[in-house]
Design a protein around this motif. Structure first.
Motif, short mmCIF file in Angstrom:
data_model
loop_
_atom_site.label_atom_id
_atom_site.label_comp_id
_atom_site.label_asym_id
_atom_site.label_seq_id
_atom_site.Cartn_x
_atom_site.Cartn_y
_atom_site.Cartn_z
N HIS A 159 0.81 -1.21 0.00
CA HIS A 159 0.00 0.00 0.00
C HIS A 159 0.85 1.27 0.00
CE1 HIS A 159 -3.40 -2.56 0.43
NE2 HIS A 159 -3.08 -2.97 1.65
N LEU A 160 2.12 1.15 0.39
CA LEU A 160 2.99 2.32 0.35
C LEU A 160 3.15 2.85 -1.07
CD1 LEU A 160 5.82 1.18 2.80
CD2 LEU A 160 3.93 2.75 3.29
N PHE A 161 3.17 1.92 -2.03
CA PHE A 161 3.38 2.29 -3.43
C PHE A 161 2.10 2.11 -4.26
CE2 PHE A 161 7.46 0.24 -1.97
CZ PHE A 161 8.07 1.44 -1.62
N ASN A 162 0.97 1.97 -3.56
CA ASN A 162 -0.32 1.80 -4.24
C ASN A 162 -0.32 0.59 -5.16
OD1 ASN A 162 -3.00 2.61 -4.59
ND2 ASN A 162 -2.52 3.71 -6.49
N ILE A 163 0.35 -0.47 -4.74
CA ILE A 163 0.33 -1.73 -5.49
C ILE A 163 -0.83 -2.56 -4.95
CG2 ILE A 163 1.61 -3.82 -6.07
CD1 ILE A 163 4.18 -2.25 -5.68
N LEU A 164 -1.90 -2.62 -5.71
CA LEU A 164 -3.16 -3.22 -5.25
C LEU A 164 -3.19 -4.72 -5.52
CD1 LEU A 164 -5.67 -0.53 -6.58
CD2 LEU A 164 -4.59 -0.64 -4.32
N SER A 165 -4.07 -5.40 -4.81
CA SER A 165 -4.30 -6.81 -5.09
C SER A 165 -5.04 -6.95 -6.41
CB SER A 165 -5.13 -7.44 -3.96
OG SER A 165 -6.46 -6.92 -3.98
N SER A 166 -4.98 -8.14 -6.97
CA SER A 166 -5.69 -8.40 -8.23
C SER A 166 -7.19 -8.17 -8.07
CB SER A 166 -5.43 -9.84 -8.69
OG SER A 166 -4.07 -10.05 -8.93
N TYR A 167 -7.73 -8.54 -6.92
CA TYR A 167 -9.17 -8.37 -6.69
C TYR A 167 -9.53 -6.89 -6.61
CZ TYR A 167 -13.85 -9.37 -4.94
OH TYR A 167 -15.21 -9.46 -4.80
N ASP A 168 -8.71 -6.10 -5.93
CA ASP A 168 -8.97 -4.66 -5.85
C ASP A 168 -8.86 -4.00 -7.22
OD1 ASP A 168 -9.53 -4.63 -3.17
OD2 ASP A 168 -7.47 -4.18 -2.55
N GLN A 169 -7.94 -4.49 -8.05
CA GLN A 169 -7.85 -3.98 -9.42
C GLN A 169 -9.13 -4.29 -10.19
OE1 GLN A 169 -4.09 -5.13 -11.41
NE2 GLN A 169 -3.24 -5.47 -9.38
#
Length: 413
Positions: A159-169
């Motif tokens: 979350h620090l780099f806004n790297i989301l989970s596949s589901y959130d994408q």
């Protein structure tokens, strides 16, 4: 990584690293890159961001695995705040800009099977490590896997780099790699799905392996509504069966079982794969010769052959054999054969590799938190195995035999 301590970046590290450049990374955004003076192949990066709570970063520093990017330390930018939140600069291992996706697109020839197995062993080993800590990767895809000179690196959800989970994408209407159970939850507009994330990650990795073995984009296996295209999956599995070993084909097929109750977890897969990993480290092409496959101890009742009074070795995917006993014509000896929908139940001799795991003790009361041994006493991985190369040891009497993870020969193939 050992105990953490407060470290002054300028005093401790300015003579070990030089600032190389500032770039706009395609995933991380604006970052600064630093190069280790002794070994210019070792790079770290820093990024300035708002942070309301340091605990999330602290938890990241506790992850210690050779296939994960290390969270190194965090530094508070003095007298700066935004919207009531303090501004920090975080330091991580630098992933580079080349992912498995870009490598695959550049390659003219298919990946060799040895390279595929190297990727499998490393991803499964890392994911099993995280599962034992009750953490999942949650975004396995070709553009989150970074082939490095020495091994493969995985950039998990951060979350620090806004790297989301596949589901959130997917919730944001982006086509992403989802398991059947995730798709079911998505169609019901469930914000926080109650599923087994580890088994969903296994399915996602199966899709990634489909992509690597057929040189396909993952979107080929999904339609515009993020639903599975089972026909394309089936056709790709047939292609794998024609071009790669039966062992690899069967493994990917098991990862792509629709029912999560029947699908393996990372812990299951690692137990299954460990004996094969040992053979690969010995440079034995186990996937080409069934005689090299490890002996299996089935966890089902075994009927011994009345003719020879001995147990016959069994191998994965071996055709079913029916032998008429000479002494008792009414007795048939039928070795156990694993079907597609059965879970892997083979138990292996204890001959698998393990990671030593020491969590750093972090001081969260200071404005500057570091992963001490990771950088404060930073040395080249060629000199100090506590740097970038992590040691693995065989348990029992073999303890102390140093193992260095093999290099990932992807680009050269």
């Amino acid at each position: 990584m050992g105990n953490s301590m407060v470290v002054d970046w300028n005093e401790q590290l300015k003579h070990q690293f030089t600032k190389e450049k500032c770039i706009e990374h395609n995933l991380l955004g604006p970052i600064e890159i630093y190069t280790y003076i002794t070994d210019d192949q070792v790079k770290i990066f820093s990024k300035t961001l708002q942070l309301s709570d340091q605990q999330y970063f602290i938890e990241k520093t506790k992850l210690n695995h050779p296939n994960l990017f290390r969270a190194l330390f965090i530094e508070k930018c003095s007298n700066f705040c935004s919207r009531g939140q303090d501004i920090y600069r975080v330091y991580y291992d630098y992933p580079g800009e080349e992912t498995l996706e870009t490598v695959m697109k550049k390659k003219q020839n298919p990946f060799k099977e040895s390279a595929i197995w190297s990727i499998i062993f490393q991803v499964v080993d890392c994911a099993e490590y995280l599962q034992n800590k009750f953490k999942s990767i949650s975004n396995i895809s070709l553009n989150r896997l970074y082939p490095q000179e020495r091994n493969l690196k995985i950039l998990e959800v951060n979350h620090l780099f806004n790297i989301l989970s596949s589901y959130d994408q997917a919730l944001q209407n982006c086509i992403s790699i989802l398991s059947p159970e995730q798709i079911d939850q998505l169609e019901r507009n469930v914000r926080f799905p109650q599923i087994n994330n580890f088994k969903s990650d296994v399915y996602a990795f199966g899709i990634v392996l489909l992509c690597l073995t057929t040189k396909s984009e993952f979107k080929q296996f999904y339609n515009q509504f993020n639903q599975l295209d089972k026909n394309n999956i089936f056709q790709s599995l047939q292609t794998i069966k024609n071009n790669y070993s039966e062992l690899l084909h069967g493994l990917i097929q098991k990862m792509l079982i629709n029912d999560p109750e029947e699908r393996q977890s990372w812990i299951d897969l690692k137990k299954f794969l460990d004996p094969y990993k040992v053979l690969q480290e010995q440079e034995q092409p186990f996937y080409l010769n069934v005689k090299l496959c490890p002996k299996i101890i089935p966890q089902v009742p075994i009927v011994q052959s009345p003719q020879k009074n001995e147990m016959i070795s069994l191998f994965p995917n071996q055709p079913q054999v029916v032998t008429l006993a000479q002494q008792n014509p009414e007795v048939f000896w039928i070795p156990f054969r694993q079907t597609q929908n059965q879970q892997i139940q083979q138990g292996y001799q204890s001959n698998f590799l393990d990671h030593s795991d020491t969590n750093p003790q972090l001081i969260n009361t200071q404005p500057f938190i570091s992963n001490h041994n990771a950088l404060a006493n930073y040395q080249s991985p060629q000199v100090n195995n506590q740097g970038n190369i992590f040691n693995q040891y065989l348990p029992g009497p073999q303890n102390g035999a140093e193992y260095i993870q093999p290099s990932l020969g992807i680009r050269q193939e």
